[in-house]
Every structure is written in C-alpha cells, then in structure tokens.
Scaffold this active site. Structure first.
Site, PDB file in Angstrom:
ATOM      1  N   GLU A 112     -14.024  18.022  25.256  1.00 38.08           N
ATOM      2  CA  GLU A 112     -13.937  16.764  24.496  1.00 38.08           C
ATOM      3  C   GLU A 112     -14.858  15.728  25.147  1.00 38.08           C
ATOM      4  OE1 GLU A 112     -13.617  13.817  22.192  1.00 38.08           O
ATOM      5  OE2 GLU A 112     -12.574  15.670  21.610  1.00 38.08           O
ATOM      6  N   CYS A 163       0.871  -1.179   0.000  1.00 37.18           N
ATOM      7  CA  CYS A 163       0.000   0.000   0.000  1.00 37.18           C
ATOM      8  C   CYS A 163       0.903   1.222   0.000  1.00 37.18           C
ATOM      9  CB  CYS A 163      -0.921  -0.007   1.206  1.00 37.18           C
ATOM     10  SG  CYS A 163      -2.017   1.430   1.312  1.00 37.18           S
ATOM     11  N   CYS A 197     -13.047  18.119   8.246  1.00 39.25           N
ATOM     12  CA  CYS A 197     -12.651  17.025   7.353  1.00 39.25           C
ATOM     13  C   CYS A 197     -13.757  16.697   6.358  1.00 39.25           C
ATOM     14  CB  CYS A 197     -12.273  15.784   8.157  1.00 39.25           C
ATOM     15  SG  CYS A 197     -13.638  15.115   9.140  1.00 39.25           S
TER      16      CYS A 197
END
Length: 435
Positions: free
Chosen positions: A316, A161, A391
């Site tokens: 968080e 990979c 993202c």
C-alpha cells in the site's frame, strides 16, 4: 432534437443518434423517444438535456429525492432498483466487449444492496446561499450544505439525502441547522463524514479556506452538534495545516473482523455489502504458501487471507492507509493466523523488484486501474490465480484484456452494487493461469 434512446452506457447517460451524430442524454431509459436540447456540442457528439419525454416508459418511477437531476449525486432514481441491476449488468458486459475485447458469455453474478440508506461516507460542500458579489460571497447570506451540481462547482443545498445511513442523515440535518443558525465559521468549506461500525460513531474531516481561530473551542462546539463524533480533524489545505481532536480513526467491521480506518484511509462505502465482498473474494480459494494483496488499503482482504496462506505480503502506497493496515494485520496475526508483511510502496515499483512466485494475487487498484508495466510483471511472477476488484469497468476491461493476452483465463465475474441509484459499480473478476 427528437431521438430514441438506444441503450444506457457507463457514466449514467443514455446513447442515441441524430443525423449521424452521437447524442448523450442523462436521466433516460432505453427505447424511449425524447425531445433533447443540446447542452454541449463537439465535433463527434452532442450532450443534451431532456426537454420532453415523448412516450413515457412503463419502467419509469418517480424519484424519491426532490433534488434528483439537480444534485450531481444520483443518476438512476427514475429506474426501479431491480432494473438498475439489469442495466448495470448489460453495461458491464458491453464495456468488457468494447474496451477489453472480452466476449464474456458466462453469468455475471449480481450482488444487490438495500437501495436506500446504504452509504457510510459522504462529502458535503458548504457554500453561501446568497448571490455572489464582485468581491466574493455576500457576507450576510447564510451557509448551505449539500453536493455540487452535475459537472459544476455550484452548490445544490439539500435538506435530506435518502442514500445516507441513518447516522449520516442525522449528521447532515444537524449541520444544516447549525449553519443556518450561524454557529459555524464561514471559512468552513467541506465536511467529510464517515460512519463506523454499527453506524454509531463518526469520523469527521473539516476543510477550511483559512484555519479557524479558537480551533479547540470550535471542536467542542462541533461535538455538541454531533455527539457521535469519535475523531475530528481540521484541515486548511492552503497552509497544509492540520489539527486532530480524537484518536484519528474509527472502527469498521466486515465478516466478523474489526478494522481501524483513519481520516485519509479508504474503506468500502456500502455498509451492507463489505462483508459479502470479502466472502466472495475468499470464495473457493484454497490454501497455499504465499499470497500478495496489492493496493491493500487498510487490509480488508489482507487479514482474511492470513487464514488461507502461510505468508501474506500487503502492498500500500498511501502512508495513512499503510499505518491502519499495520494495525489491522497485527490484530489479525494475534488471532493465531499467519502474519502479514506490510510493504509501504508503490505497486509497480514493488513488482519490478519482486522475485518470489505467489500462488494468489489480489488486485484492488484505484479508479485508474493497474499502472503501466504491472501486467508484464504479474506475468513474470506467474501466480496461479488472480482476483481483480475494480470500481471502474473501463479500466477493468483494459486490464483484463491485457491479462488474458498475458496467459490468464477469466473464470468468473461478480457485480457488487455498492452504489445504488448511481451508475457506479464494483466488479470482481477471477482469473486462472493457463497451463
């Protein structure tokens, strides 16, 4: 169908039209006529696969990986890297306009990565290489390791990979050979590998379909196969059983800071750009009394924010990440900077109760973007500046549109290519409250 690809869109596909129907096709380039076989038909669109490229694009290159198009990991290996950046910039601009109604005509600053060998985290699926029988996997078949095929749970076994870091590439080869030799149990279903600082230590999480007998001996066997293993966790999700062999974390680095990252915590997967992302977030940020780091993770941004602000609140909700966050910001406070107040809480619940007014808010949410109601609460506490790290361009566009409506102007956009050869991208948007 014969169609001409009009443009690339977010998700790795090209868009075309045929007899009034929208057609989505992977592994193509804009402006190219292709013959397409329908693979999925819906009322308003068709998803197809390329049967023939009628006029090859001069931009098309030979994919480096022999598994490209079969493995579900990469989308753009047929596109030169410089062109990948250009197309991603166009896709980002179009996504902001289409979803967020944001007509951003300013510069989008692209931060390039080395196109190969960048990835420091991988999830490898493990399945039988034999043909399944009615009772399940063929007992005599050897186990293969690799990735799922696109939109499937069928294994694409891989020998190599090219996007993996050298240590992860070495680990993949060693595990493949061990599986072929039958020295690992058939109940092993997945290994998640994360390479720490300097690509020298491994954090391994092994998932089983039934907890292995002789687990301690198996842990030693895996350490023999992969001597770089710093911490190893065995997990059987069917029984919620876990056993840990090692400290439970490795150390990573970004911008001269060390970060502890545990088995169930997140850290940026590109080993080359994490520091540049931190530098850009800090950028021209001034000093002040109070900053909030929302969706703080292990504290990638919380720690450097202590150099600019008297008080930093890091929020968080993931308990594992919150433990790493506590350790990382305690270390940051020991460097003579401000301490960080850690809140192990859901961000939306935290904002509903928060009363103070910060000068700066850092948002780094998961792919789903900001929770409902968060923009309203941010407008209420009215930070002068907001930086949003995302993202997922579609949810970013949605949230930026809401923040603009709530009284903020976008002052800059950066595209970080944390995921070369794929359609994924990381985006940083700066906003300032209108006076």
């Amino acid at each position: 169908m014969h169609v001409t690809i009009e443009k690339l869109i977010y998700g790795g596909e090209g868009l075309a039209h045929h007899d009034g129907t929208t057609v989505f096709v992977p592994f193509v380039l804009p402006g190219v006529p292709v013959g397409v076989a329908p693979a999925e038909r819906k009322k308003k669109f068709v998803r197809g696969r390329v049967e023939k490229i009628l006029e090859p694009s001069p931009e098309r290159v030979t994919p480096r990986c022999p598994h490209f198009g079969v493995c579900g990991g990469c989308d753009y290996q047929h596109i030169p890297y410089e062109a990948q950046l250009r197309y991603k910039t166009d896709i980002l601009r179009e996504t902001l306009r289409r979803i967020g109604r944001i007509d951003w005509t300013g510069e989008i600053t692209a931060h390039a990565s080395p196109p190969w060998g960048y990835r420091n985290r991988a999830q490898w699926k493990i399945r039988s290489l034999g043909v399944p029988s009615a009772a399940g996997e063929a007992e005599g078949a050897s186990l293969g390791i690799g990735y799922f095929r696109p939109k499937s749970t069928a294994l694409c076994a891989v020998d190599d990979c090219a996007i993996l870091s050298p240590l992860l590439a070495k680990a993949l080869t060693a595990l493949r050979e061990a599986l072929a030799a039958g020295v690992l149990p058939r109940a092993l279903r997945e290994i998640e590998a994360f390479a720490g600082a300097d690509d020298s230590k491994l954090l391994l999480t092994a998932t089983f379909s039934g907890f292995p007998s002789g687990a301690a001996d198996l842990a030693e066997r895996i350490r023999g196969i992969l001597p770089e293993t710093e911490s190893l966790l065995f997990h059987d999700p069917s029984r919620e059983r876990m056993e840990l062999y090692g400290p439970g974390f490795v150390e990573c680095q970004a911008e001269g800071r060390a970060y502890r990252v545990g088995h169930f915590s997140f850290f940026q997967v590109n080993r080359f750009l994490a520091g540049e992302l931190v530098r850009t977030v800090m950028g021209d940020l001034g000093t002040g009394r109070l900053a909030l780091d929302l969706f703080a993770g292990v504290g990638l941004f919380s720690a450097p924010l202590t150099e600019r602000f008297e008080h930093v609140v890091a929020v968080e909700s993931n308990p594992a990440a919150a433990r790493d966050l506590e350790a990382n910001v305690t270390r940051a406070g020991g460097r003579g900077h401000a301490a960080v107040e850690v809140r192990a809480s859901d961000v939306e619940r935290f904002l509903e109760k928060y009363k103070d007014q910060p000068e700066f808010v850092l948002l780094d949410p998961p792919r789903a973007g900001l929770p409902p109601g968060s923009v309203k609460q941010l407008a209420r506490i009215a930070p002068a500046e907001v930086t949003y790290v995302s993202c997922d361009p579609p949810t970013l566009a949605r949230d930026l549109g809401a923040l603009v409506t709530a009284g903020y102007d976008i002052t800059g956009i950066h595209l970080f290519d944390l995921f070369p050869q794929t359609f994924h991208m990381e985006v940083l948007a700066r906003l300032r409250r209108r006076s």
